[in-house]
Design an enzyme around this catalytic site. Structure first.
Site, PDB file in Angstrom:
ATOM      1  N   SER A 234       0.903  -1.015   0.040  1.00 19.23           N
ATOM      2  CA  SER A 234      -0.063   0.113   0.022  1.00 19.23           C
ATOM      3  C   SER A 234       0.741   1.242   0.018  1.00 19.23           C
ATOM      4  O   SER A 234       1.927   1.224   0.438  1.00 19.23           O
ATOM      5  CB  SER A 234      -0.980   0.061   1.150  1.00 19.23           C
ATOM      6  OG  SER A 234      -0.602   1.098   2.142  1.00 19.23           O
ATOM      7  N   LYS A 235       0.508   2.274  -0.690  1.00 19.03           N
ATOM      8  CA  LYS A 235       1.173   3.445  -0.849  1.00 19.03           C
ATOM      9  C   LYS A 235       1.385   4.264   0.408  1.00 19.03           C
ATOM     10  O   LYS A 235       2.266   4.823   0.598  1.00 19.03           O
ATOM     11  CB  LYS A 235       0.763   4.492  -1.934  1.00 19.03           C
ATOM     12  CG  LYS A 235      -0.630   4.900  -1.829  1.00 19.03           C
ATOM     13  CD  LYS A 235      -1.045   5.892  -2.983  1.00 19.03           C
ATOM     14  CE  LYS A 235      -2.476   6.380  -2.814  1.00 19.03           C
ATOM     15  NZ  LYS A 235      -2.851   7.005  -4.247  1.00 19.03           N
ATOM     16  N   ARG A 236       0.567   3.879   1.524  1.00 18.84           N
ATOM     17  CA  ARG A 236       0.790   4.637   2.520  1.00 18.84           C
ATOM     18  C   ARG A 236       1.758   3.888   3.514  1.00 18.84           C
ATOM     19  O   ARG A 236       2.364   4.497   4.407  1.00 18.84           O
ATOM     20  CB  ARG A 236      -0.627   4.656   3.382  1.00 18.84           C
ATOM     21  CG  ARG A 236      -1.541   5.825   3.276  1.00 18.84           C
ATOM     22  CD  ARG A 236      -2.839   5.832   3.805  1.00 18.84           C
ATOM     23  NE  ARG A 236      -3.482   4.741   3.167  1.00 18.84           N
ATOM     24  CZ  ARG A 236      -4.091   4.701   2.147  1.00 18.84           C
ATOM     25  NH1 ARG A 236      -4.071   5.824   1.502  1.00 18.84           N
ATOM     26  NH2 ARG A 236      -4.915   3.755   1.538  1.00 18.84           N
ATOM     27  N   ARG A 237       1.903   2.692   3.427  1.00 20.34           N
ATOM     28  CA  ARG A 237       2.704   1.746   4.328  1.00 20.34           C
ATOM     29  C   ARG A 237       4.061   1.393   3.901  1.00 20.34           C
ATOM     30  O   ARG A 237       5.104   1.567   4.257  1.00 20.34           O
ATOM     31  CB  ARG A 237       1.922   0.737   4.686  1.00 20.34           C
ATOM     32  CG  ARG A 237       2.545  -0.348   5.785  1.00 20.34           C
ATOM     33  CD  ARG A 237       1.828  -1.416   5.947  1.00 20.34           C
ATOM     34  NE  ARG A 237       0.952  -2.059   4.936  1.00 20.34           N
ATOM     35  CZ  ARG A 237      -0.076  -2.444   4.889  1.00 20.34           C
ATOM     36  NH1 ARG A 237      -1.101  -2.298   5.658  1.00 20.34           N
ATOM     37  NH2 ARG A 237      -0.471  -3.001   3.492  1.00 20.34           N
TER      38      ARG A 237
END
Ligand code: GLU
Length: 469
Positions: A234-237
């Site tokens: 995921s791009k957040r993690r």
């Protein structure tokens, strides 16, 4: 029939490595089948799209070998809005879709339970178009939708379990599911190769193809890419942006080789193979069903091997963006006029065997170009112990006396200085390395001193000595 595949990214963020993998798989499949690769930018979500993301996708694809001009497109989904609306209207006219103004709460109140999908209330109520009236597809009550998938066989979906889904919103705008189908249809797409996360959309989309009277494409849903905890990247993690890897100094060849190994392997227990082998051997139907672990450590190791395999001159060229700070790469700590191309060329072969990503070139060579080294204070404290001052004094004196300033003489000289104190070379060279380069690790020390030159080496050693008073 000419095979036509497409890659259809949404420009809502940095270009995801999973997307890059799908793009490459499409690219290779088209090439193997003598087919056409179409690029379509799915830019209908105006609130989340930005033109710079589109530019980022085009340049990242270019970097990885899917170069501008060698594919059809880019087409922009937003340009086809008229076709999307026309298809929605056709489905309504043919009775395959109907208007509905129910809210979720309405449905819940009727069914008296948790919302479990639309209950078909408006199927036969003849509601006309109007503000707030969504258009829903009338899914068949019976039978099953069988999807032909090159990776998964024939996943079968019971039609009665598919709700009458929305194809155009209350403001008349068609939703992604429909726009995506209409574009594929208009562009004559024969094979849809895309991420597994779209598999649940597929029976709905296939029903739309059929309702619009066109034979559906063959599908291939490739498994997701996950991190070490088996979570979807995921791009957040996670670090997912292809651009981030590029800017860190991964080579495009290493990157695309690695991406193709996510869920597939070439014959004969090999992993690092020329791109032509991958293009020959890759088979979509051999792609694993299980999710693929994106292992950055392994990618680093891969990249190191690719770097070492470069002819030195190409390695020197490949380092240039980090030496100068071009594009989105941060500039190095030295001024452009401080850079010395000959000195760099002299140490490049030493650096080439030691770095895993090209950005690591900078901390390895900055001591050559900066007026004084960037001292890593922790390294300084750890290295400069009792006796370091005297050792530096003796080393300076011995170096001053050297007739020939070359790596071998420097080494034997320092070895002798250490031997007088009963020190091994490693211990003897540590304070010299920190004094001259600012760090405890780096390129082979004596070659570094040879390239740095007598004056600058001695000045730095004397300066370090003064700090130890
Ligand atoms: N725009 C969609 C995405 O980025 C593509 C869906 C598809 O490939 O059909 O997920």
């Amino acid at each position: 029939m000419t095979v036509r595949v497409r890659f259809a990214p949404s420009p809502t963020g940095m270009f995801h490595v999973g997307g890059a993998r799908s793009a490459l798989q499409n690219w290779i499949y088209a090439k193997q089948q003598g087919g056409v690769f179409v690029l379509r930018i799915e830019d209908t979500d105006a609130a989340r799209n930005k033109p710079e993301w589109t530019e980022g996708i085009l340049s990242a694809l270019d970097w990885i070998g899917i170069s501008r001009g060698s594919y059809e497109g880019p087409y922009f989904q937003s340009a086809n809005a008229g076709e999307h609306r026309a298809a929605a209207a056709r489905l309504h006219e043919s009775g395959r879709a109907y208007y509905c103004d129910c809210t979720r709460e309405d449905v819940q109140a009727r069914t008296g339970s948790q919302y479990q999908g639309y209950d078909g209330y408006h199927r036969d109520r003849g509601l006309g178009p109007g503000p707030g009236h969504a258009l829903r597809f009338r899914t068949p009550d019976e039978g099953a939708t069988v999807v032909v998938d090159l990776i998964r066989g024939e996943p079968t979906f019971e039609n009665k379990l598919i709700e009458d889904f929305v194809i155009a919103r209350g403001d008349g705008s068609p939703v992604f599911l429909l726009a995506n189908v209409v574009d594929d249809m208009t562009m004559g797409i024969t094979h849809v190769i895309r991420a597994e996360e779209h598999l649940p959309n597929t029976p709905k989309q296939q029903l739309l193809w059929e309702a619009l009277g066109v034979k559906p494409p063959i599908w291939a849903h490739v498994p997701v890419v996950v991190n070490e905890k088996r979570q979807k990247l995921s791009k957040r993690r996670d670090k997912v942006a292809l651009e981030a890897y590029r800017d860190e100094g991964y080579l495009a060849g290493a990157m695309r080789n690695y991406l193709m190994l996510l869920g597939w392997a070439p014959s004969g227990d090999r992993e690092i193979v020329p791109w032509s082998v991958i293009e020959d051997e890759f088979r979509l139907d051999e792609v694993n069903l299980s999710s693929a672990f994106f292992d950055e450590k392994k990618l680093r190791a891969f990249n190191g091997e690719y770097i070492r395999a470069l002819p030195v001159a190409e390695f020197v060229d490949a380092c240039q963006p980090w030496l100068t700070g071009t594009g989105t790469i941060a500039p190095p700590p030295w001024q452009p006029e401080e850079f010395d191309a000959d000195a760099f060329a002299a140490v490049a072969p030493l650096a080439q065997t030691r770095i895993a990503v090209l950005s690591e070139i900078v901390p390895n060579v900055d001591f050559l170009f900066l007026a004084s080294p960037l001292i890593d204070e922790a390294a300084w404290t750890k290295t400069m112990k009792d006796g370091s001052a005297e050792l530096l004094d003796d080393a300076v004196a011995a170096f001053e006396a050297l007739e020939s300033w070359d790596a071998e003489s420097l080494k034997s000289t320092l070895e002798a200085v250490g031997a007088e104190r009963g020190l091994k070379l490693g211990k003897t060279q540590a304070p010299v390395r920190v004094a001259v380069t600012g760090r405890t690790v780096g390129l082979p020390l004596f070659e570094s001193l040879e390239v740095l030159g007598r004056e600058r080496t001695l000045t730095r050693m004397r300066a370090a000595r003064l700090r130890l008073v």
